[in-house]
Design an enzyme around this catalytic site. Structure first.
Site, PDB file in Angstrom:
ATOM      1  N   ASP A  18      24.153  -1.217  16.835  1.00  0.00           N
ATOM      2  CA  ASP A  18      22.782  -1.687  16.604  1.00  0.00           C
ATOM      3  C   ASP A  18      22.734  -2.706  15.466  1.00  0.00           C
ATOM      4  OD1 ASP A  18      20.077  -1.817  17.062  1.00  0.00           O
ATOM      5  OD2 ASP A  18      19.593   0.035  15.996  1.00  0.00           O
ATOM      6  N   HIS A  35      23.902 -11.212  19.372  1.00  0.00           N
ATOM      7  CA  HIS A  35      24.605 -10.492  20.442  1.00  0.00           C
ATOM      8  C   HIS A  35      26.003 -11.081  20.643  1.00  0.00           C
ATOM      9  CE1 HIS A  35      21.081  -8.181  21.229  1.00  0.00           C
ATOM     10  NE2 HIS A  35      20.390  -9.166  21.762  1.00  0.00           N
ATOM     11  N   LEU A 129      44.030   3.606  25.588  1.00  0.00           N
ATOM     12  CA  LEU A 129      42.661   3.884  25.137  1.00  0.00           C
ATOM     13  C   LEU A 129      41.741   3.881  26.346  1.00  0.00           C
ATOM     14  CD1 LEU A 129      40.479   3.898  22.679  1.00  0.00           C
ATOM     15  CD2 LEU A 129      40.243   1.481  23.212  1.00  0.00           C
TER      16      LEU A 129
HETATM   17  C1  IPE Z   1      20.068   1.525  21.011  1.00  0.00           C
HETATM   18  O1  IPE Z   1      19.550   0.530  20.205  1.00  0.00           O
HETATM   19  C2  IPE Z   1      20.688   0.921  22.231  1.00  0.00           C
HETATM   20  C3  IPE Z   1      21.906   0.155  22.003  1.00  0.00           C
HETATM   21  C4  IPE Z   1      22.522  -0.019  20.877  1.00  0.00           C
HETATM   22  C5  IPE Z   1      22.470  -0.441  23.189  1.00  0.00           C
HETATM   23  P1  IPE Z   1      18.026   0.081  20.286  1.00  0.00           P
HETATM   24  O2  IPE Z   1      17.864  -1.007  19.293  1.00  0.00           O
HETATM   25  O3  IPE Z   1      17.659  -0.242  21.684  1.00  0.00           O
HETATM   26  O4  IPE Z   1      17.245   1.386  19.857  1.00  0.00           O
HETATM   27  P2  IPE Z   1      15.843   1.578  19.134  1.00  0.00           P
HETATM   28  O5  IPE Z   1      14.846   0.804  19.940  1.00  0.00           O
HETATM   29  O6  IPE Z   1      15.975   1.023  17.753  1.00  0.00           O
HETATM   30  O7  IPE Z   1      15.614   3.048  19.134  1.00  0.00           O
HETATM   31  C1  IPE Z   2      21.853  -3.867  19.486  1.00  0.00           C
HETATM   32  O1  IPE Z   2      21.181  -4.776  18.680  1.00  0.00           O
HETATM   33  C2  IPE Z   2      22.192  -4.447  20.833  1.00  0.00           C
HETATM   34  C3  IPE Z   2      21.345  -3.972  21.937  1.00  0.00           C
HETATM   35  C4  IPE Z   2      20.459  -3.019  21.855  1.00  0.00           C
HETATM   36  C5  IPE Z   2      21.534  -4.625  23.212  1.00  0.00           C
HETATM   37  P1  IPE Z   2      19.607  -4.979  18.748  1.00  0.00           P
HETATM   38  O2  IPE Z   2      19.312  -6.064  19.721  1.00  0.00           O
HETATM   39  O3  IPE Z   2      18.922  -3.706  18.996  1.00  0.00           O
HETATM   40  O4  IPE Z   2      19.324  -5.494  17.270  1.00  0.00           O
HETATM   41  P2  IPE Z   2      18.126  -5.084  16.314  1.00  0.00           P
HETATM   42  O5  IPE Z   2      18.055  -3.599  16.297  1.00  0.00           O
HETATM   43  O6  IPE Z   2      16.905  -5.694  16.897  1.00  0.00           O
HETATM   44  O7  IPE Z   2      18.500  -5.662  15.002  1.00  0.00           O
HETATM   45 MG    MG Z   3      18.192  -2.241  17.799  1.00  0.00          MG
END
Ligand code: IPE
Ligand code: IPE
Ligand code: MG
Length: 236
Positions: A18, A35, A129
């Site tokens: 995240d 990303h 792995l």
């Molecule tokens: C969880 O992160 C999903 C992934 C890392 C793929 P999100 O950013 O979607 O989760 P919330 O919305 O903060 O709970």
């Molecule tokens: C995690 O990063 C990747 C996915 C959920 C696809 P986020 O896109 O949730 O990044 P933040 O949480 O908005 O910083």
């Molecule tokens: Mg996120």
């Protein structure tokens, strides 16, 4: 070895990757830039997992709920996933990585779903792995899916044990995660592996996923090694 003694190296590490968006926003870049940088971190962590002797690495790359994001971001993420798969597959294969995908891959369309299947088949014999990619994954959907499959298989109520049920989950045959890491400072599960993390040790780190490196991974493993796992049993 007693089950209440923690093993120095986790056999299975699961990661909620995240913070990509915040990483990009902090640099006045579009979210997709975060990303893309996140994909580089994936490469680093796979390598670190192999180096550390971790057997299973599960990465949460896209949740069932992430479909609710703006169409543009979903398209970007799908494109990135396709690109990542095509550019990394051979190297992963050479490194002895076995790929396994969990989640509703069909939602990405028949082409990508098929490519994922081909990648799984190509790497099925690898043993260094097991890389589990959670794509369009939701823990609740996984549990409901398992219940459906058990019913379809004609499992009788009295035959349904935890072990039998686990065999119908998308993670059948994969040991439960020993360690769950979530980056970016958020301290929640966000519908990731719900059944499977019943006794996982959890490490939350403020590091944003694109900044996460081998050193951070090592620190999480050190933290894990210090934990005393009890599984509900009396402390020794
Ligand atoms: C969880 O992160 C999903 C992934 C890392 C793929 P999100 O950013 O979607 O989760 P919330 O919305 O903060 O709970
Ligand atoms: C995690 O990063 C990747 C996915 C959920 C696809 P986020 O896109 O949730 O990044 P933040 O949480 O908005 O910083
Ligand atoms: Mg996120």
């Amino acid at each position: 070895m007693s089950s209440s003694v923690s093993h120095p190296t986790p056999r299975h590490v699961a990661v909620i990757m995240d913070g990509n968006g915040r990483w990009a926003t902090a640099r006045s870049l579009p979210r997709i830039a975060g990303h893309r940088e996140g994909a580089k971190a994936v490469r680093r962590i796979i390598e670190a997992a192999i180096d550390q002797g971790v057997g299973y690495l599960t990465l949460f790359a896209f949740s069932s709920e992430n479909w609710q994001r703006p169409a543009e971001e979903v398209t970007d993420l799908t494109f990135l996933l396709k690109h990542y798969l095509r550019s990394e597959l051979n190297e992963l294969h050479e490194r002895g990585v076995r790929l396994r995908v969990i989640g509703e891959r069909e939602r990405f369309g028949p082409n990508l779903a098929e490519e994922l299947e081909t990648a799984e088949a190509k790497t099925a014999g690898n043993t260094k792995l097991t890389l589990v990619m959670a794509l369009s994954y939701g823990g609740r959907a996984d549990i409901v899916g398992a219940a459906r499959r058990a019913m379809q298989a004609g499992v009788k109520p009295e035959e349904l044990t935890e072990q039998v049920f686990a065999g119908f989950l998308s993670t059948a045959g994969i040991p439960d995660p020993d360690l769950l890491i979530r980056t970016s400072g958020e301290e929640r599960i966000s519908n990731f592996l719900l059944w499977q993390i019943a006794y996982a040790e959890i490490v939350f780190t403020p590091v944003l996923w694109p900044d996460f490196g081998a050193k951070d991974f090592g620190e999480a493993l050190n933290e894990y090694a210090k934990r005393e796992r009890r599984f509900g049993a009396r402390p020794v």
